[in-house]
Design an enzyme around this catalytic site. Structure first.
Site, mmCIF file in Angstrom:
data_model
loop_
_atom_site.group_PDB
_atom_site.id
_atom_site.type_symbol
_atom_site.label_atom_id
_atom_site.label_comp_id
_atom_site.label_asym_id
_atom_site.label_seq_id
_atom_site.Cartn_x
_atom_site.Cartn_y
_atom_site.Cartn_z
ATOM 1 N N VAL A 66 0.832 -1.202 0.000
ATOM 2 C CA VAL A 66 0.000 0.000 0.000
ATOM 3 C C VAL A 66 0.867 1.253 0.000
ATOM 4 C CG1 VAL A 66 -0.262 0.108 2.524
ATOM 5 C CG2 VAL A 66 -2.007 1.121 1.064
ATOM 6 N N GLY A 113 -5.822 -6.658 -0.472
ATOM 7 C CA GLY A 113 -6.381 -5.729 0.498
ATOM 8 C C GLY A 113 -5.456 -4.549 0.702
ATOM 9 N N GLU A 114 -5.477 -3.992 1.910
ATOM 10 C CA GLU A 114 -4.653 -2.845 2.310
ATOM 11 C C GLU A 114 -5.090 -1.531 1.666
ATOM 12 O OE1 GLU A 114 -0.497 -3.486 1.588
ATOM 13 O OE2 GLU A 114 -0.433 -5.403 2.652
ATOM 14 N N GLY A 115 -5.874 -1.589 0.582
ATOM 15 C CA GLY A 115 -6.181 -0.402 -0.200
ATOM 16 C C GLY A 115 -5.478 -0.385 -1.533
ATOM 17 N N ASP A 170 -7.581 -1.730 4.642
ATOM 18 C CA ASP A 170 -7.913 -2.582 5.780
ATOM 19 C C ASP A 170 -6.763 -3.507 6.098
ATOM 20 O OD1 ASP A 170 -8.455 -5.454 4.498
ATOM 21 O OD2 ASP A 170 -9.268 -3.930 3.156
#
Length: 627
Positions: free
Chosen positions: A374, A593-595, A451
Site C-alpha cells: 500500500v 487488500g490494504e487499499g 484494511d
C-alpha cells in the site's frame, strides 16, 4: 486622524470601523457561533437575569468578537514600514497580561528587527520546509509549493515567544500534576498578542518551520528555554476574508458543532440545543446526486473533441462525480488519502487461516515504516497513507502516522456469540465518520478504503451473506490462499455463524455487531462520513465491499459516493458489487487488500474528471463535429 509612520493611509487601526472585514456596524459574521445574538442586546436565555452587570456594553462586546473573527495568520501583503514602538509596547503588554499557571508568567519576548539575523532565520526555515516538502505525497507537495509559508523578511519585525518551564520553582501552583501547562500558558500569551495586533491593524504570521534547537541557538537561548512561537508582525495591505489555507484548499475550518461535546467526549450538542446523535446527523446529510449537474456533465461529454461515448466507463464516472459535487466539472479528486483500518477477529480461533493473529500488529508496523505494498502504490499515485488502530489485539505505542482509535482489543468469536456489542459497533462506525471528516477538513478531495486484519475475509463473507442473501459456499473465498480443508472449515464457520445469529439486513448495526470486524464498522462509517461531505470514496476489495453493504443499508444514498476500484478474486466481492450496482474499474486478480486496488484506480478516477474539465469542445477547438 494623522497617519503614524509606516502605517497604511486607509485608517486601519484602533479607531477604524470598516476595513472590509465584517459588517460596518462591527457585529461581524457569526457563522461558527462567535458573536452576539441577532438583536445585539446580550440578554440571557429565558429564565436568567436580564443582563450580567459585568458584561461589556453591546458595542464593546461586538468589537471583541469581531477582532476574534477577523484574526488571520498572515503570510502575504506586509508593508515595509516600521511598527511604531508605542504600538509594539501595547501589543506586548497585552501578551504579558495573559493568565498563566500559578501566575508563573513563563514567557519571554524577543523582538527582532535586524535584517541579517532574520536572513539567517529564514535560511533555517527554508531548510525545514524543504525537508517537509520532500516527505509529502505528490499532490500535497504540489499544493505546498503553491503556499507562501512565512514572511520573515517581508514583515518589518519578528517576535519570538519563549517558555521557561522552570519559572516559579518546583512548587508553582497547578504545574505539579501537569508540567506542560507552562507551555500552554505561553500559548495564551501568543493568543493575546495576536488579538491585540489585529485590533491595532497589524498582521501576524506564525512560522513553525524550524528545528527548534537550531532557532534557539541563533537566538542565544539557554538550554532550559523553549521556543513556543515565531511571529512575523507588521502592517498589511488588507486582511483576507478567510484563512489563506482555506482559500487555497489546503484545509477547511471544522464546523463548531463537530467540536463541542456535552458532559463527556462523544456526546455532541451545542449549548441550548438538543444533543446530536452523530450517526443520525450524518444520515440526514446524505442526499441523492444532483441531477442538474449530471445533465450538464453529460452534455459536456457530448461536446468534447472525441466520439460520443468513446471514453466508456470514464464518462459515467465523471458524470456521477459531478452529481456528487453538485457542479460541472467536479473538483479534481486530489489530494487523496487511503485510510487503513486495522483490527483483529475472534473468529481466528476457528482456524480459518494459517496466519497467526499477531501478523495484524506486525503489518501495522510495516505500514507505518513505509514497507508495505500500500505504501509503494500510494507513493506512485501521490496519495497519503493513514493507519487507524480501531481494534488491534496488541497495544500499539505512539508512532508517527498511527491514529489510535481502539474501540476494543479485537472482536469475539461470532460462532460463540456476537462479535461486538451494539455499543461497540456504533462506536466503530463513529470512528470511521470522524476519520473521514478529519481527512476532508485537512484538504483531501478523495478518500480510499484500506484494511488490515487477519481472518477478516471470514467476517466479510458472513456480512455479505447477511446483506445479500447469498449462500456461504457461494461467497466465501480462500483469502490469503488457504488449502481446501481450511476453506471447507471456513465455509462451515460462516454457516454456523449465520444460523446462530439469524441476521436481519434491515438492522445493519445489529448485523455488524453479530459478525464484527471493527474495521468493517469503521469503514462503513468512513463511507457514510464521506457521503455526507459529498466526497468520493474509492473502494478496495471484499472487506471494503462488505463494509459498503452495511453503509448502504444504513443510508441507501451513500452508494452514490462510492467508486469500485477493482474486482477482487474473492467470490464474495463480485456478489457485493452486483448488489451495490457498482462496476469495477480494474480487474487484475488482486486479493491483497490494504487499499492496493483502490490506489491503482485512483489515477483512472482523476483522469475521468480531468478529461471532463480540460478537454476542449468542438466549438472551442474549431473542430468540425459529425453531422
Amino acid at each position: 486622524m494623522s497617519t503614524e509612520p509606516g502605517r497604511p493611509a486607509d485608517g486601519i487601526g484602533p479607531t477604524a470601523a470598516a476595513d472590509g472585514n465584517g459588517a460596518a456596524d462591527g457585529n461581524g459574521p457569526a457563522a461558527d457561533g462567535i458573536g452576539l445574538a441577532a438583536d445585539g442586546n446580550g440578554l440571557a436565555a429565558a429564565g436568567g437575569p436580564a443582563a450580567d452587570e459585568n458584561a461589556y456594553p453591546a458595542a464593546e462586546r461586538a468589537a471583541v468578537y469581531r477582532v476574534i473573527e477577523d484574526r488571520r495568520d498572515v503570510r502575504q501583503g506586509f508593508l515595509p514600514g516600521p511598527v511604531p514602538p508605542e504600538v509594539l509596547r501595547r501589543v506586548l503588554a497585552a501578551a504579558h497580561r495573559s493568565p498563566s499557571v500559578g501566575l508563573s508568567q513563563p514567557w519571554d519576548f524577543i523582538v527582532i528587527s535586524d535584517r541579517a539575523r532574520r536572513e539567517r532565520i529564514k535560511a533555517l526555515a527554508q531548510q525545514a520546509a524543504s525537508d517537509y516538502a520532500a516527505s509529502l505525497p505528490a499532490a500535497r507537495g504540489a499544493a505546498f509549493d503553491r503556499l507562501k509559508i512565512e514572511a520573515i523578511l517581508e514583515a518589518p519585525v519578528s517576535i519570538v515567544v519563549t517558555c521557561d518551564p522552570t519559572r516559579g520553582g518546583r512548587h508553582t501552583l497547578g504545574r505539579q500534576s501537569q508540567p506542560q501547562t507552562a507551555a500552554y500558558s505561553s500559548v495564551l500569551a501568543v493568543a493575546n498578542l495576536w488579538l491585540a495586533a489585529r485590533a491595532e491593524g497589524l498582521g501576524v504570521g506564525w512560522v513553525s518551520f524550524f528545528r527548534e534547537r537550531d532557532l534557539a541557538a541563533e537566538l542565544g537561548l539557554p538550554a532550559h528555554l523553549e521556543v513556543v512561537a515565531y511571529l512575523c508582525v507588521g502592517y498589511v495591505t488588507g486582511f483576507a476574508p478567510e484563512p489563506e489555507l482555506a482559500m487555497t484548499g489546503w484545509a477547511r475550518r471544522r464546523p463548531l458543532a463537530w467540536a463541542v461535546h456535552a458532559e463527556e467526549y462523544g456526546l455532541r450538542g451545542l449549548p441550548g440545543e438538543d444533543a446530536v446523535d452523530l450517526l443520525d446527523e450524518v444520515r440526514a446529510a446524505i442526499r441523492p446526486l444532483d441531477q442538474a449537474a449530471m445533465s450538464a456533465a453529460r452534455a459536456r461529454q457530448d461536446l468534447m473533441t472525441k466520439p460520443r461515448g468513446s471514453l466508456g466507463v470514464l464518462e459515467e464516472v465523471s458524470v456521477r462525480l459531478a452529481g456528487l459535487a453538485g457542479a460541472c466539472p467536479p473538483p479534481m479528486p486530489e489530494p487523496a488519502a487511503v485510510a487503513v483500518f486495522a483490527a483483529d477477529h475472534g473468529v481466528h480461533a476457528q482456524r480459518v487461516t494459517p496466519w497467526p493473529q499477531e501478523v495484524t500488529a506486525q503489518m501495522v508496523a510495516n505500514f507505518l515504516a513505509g514497507g508495505a505494498v500500500v505504501n509503494a502504490f500510494a507513493a506512485q499515485a501521490g496519495a497519503e497513507v493513514v493507519v487507524v488502530d480501531v481494534g488491534v489485539c496488541a497495544d500499539l505505542g505512539p508512532v508517527p502516522g498511527l491514529l489510535p482509535r481502539k474501540v476494543a482489543h479485537g472482536t469475539a468469536d461470532f460462532t460463540a456469540g456476537p462479535a461486538l456489542t451494539r455499543v461497540q459497533a456504533r462506536a466503530a462506525i463513529m470512528v470511521g465518520v470522524e476519520i473521514a471528516r478529519d481527512l476532508v477538513a485537512a484538504g483531501n478531495r478523495c478518500l480510499l478504503t484500506g484494511d488490515m486484519g487477519i481472518a477478516n475475509t471470514t467476517a466479510s463473507a458472513a456480512l455479505i451473506c447477511a446483506f445479500t442473501g447469498r449462500e456461504p459456499a457461494e461467497v466465501t473465498g480462500r483469502g490469503t490462499g488457504i488449502d481446501s480443508v481450511t476453506h471447507a472449515r471456513k465455509v462451515d464457520v460462516v454457516r454456523r455463524g449465520l444460523a446462530r445469529h439469524r441476521p436481519d439486513p434491515a438492522d445493519p448495526v445489529g448485523v455488524l455487531a453479530a459478525f464484527g470486524g471493527l474495521e468493517h464498522a469503521a469503514l462503513a462509517g468512513f463511507i457514510l462520513g464521506a457521503a455526507a461531505l459529498r466526497v468520493p470514496v474509492i473502494l478496495d476489495g471484499v472487506i471494503a465491499g462488505a463494509s459498503a453493504l452495511a453503509a448502504v443499508a444504513i443510508a441507501p444514498d451513500s452508494v452514490e459516493c462510492c467508486v469500485a476500484g477493482h474486482r477482487s478474486v474473492e467470490p464474495g466481492h463480485a456478489a457485493t458489487l452486483d448488489h451495490l450496482g457498482l462496476r469495477p474499474l480494474v480487474d487484475l486478480e488482486l486479493r491483497l487488500g490494504e487499499g492496493t486496488g483502490a490506489l491503482l484506480a485512483l489515477p483512472i478516477v482523476q483522469s475521468a474528471v480531468r478529461a471532463l474539465r480540460d478537454v476542449a469542445t468542438f466549438d472551442s477547438a474549431g473542430v468540425t463535429d459529425k453531422s
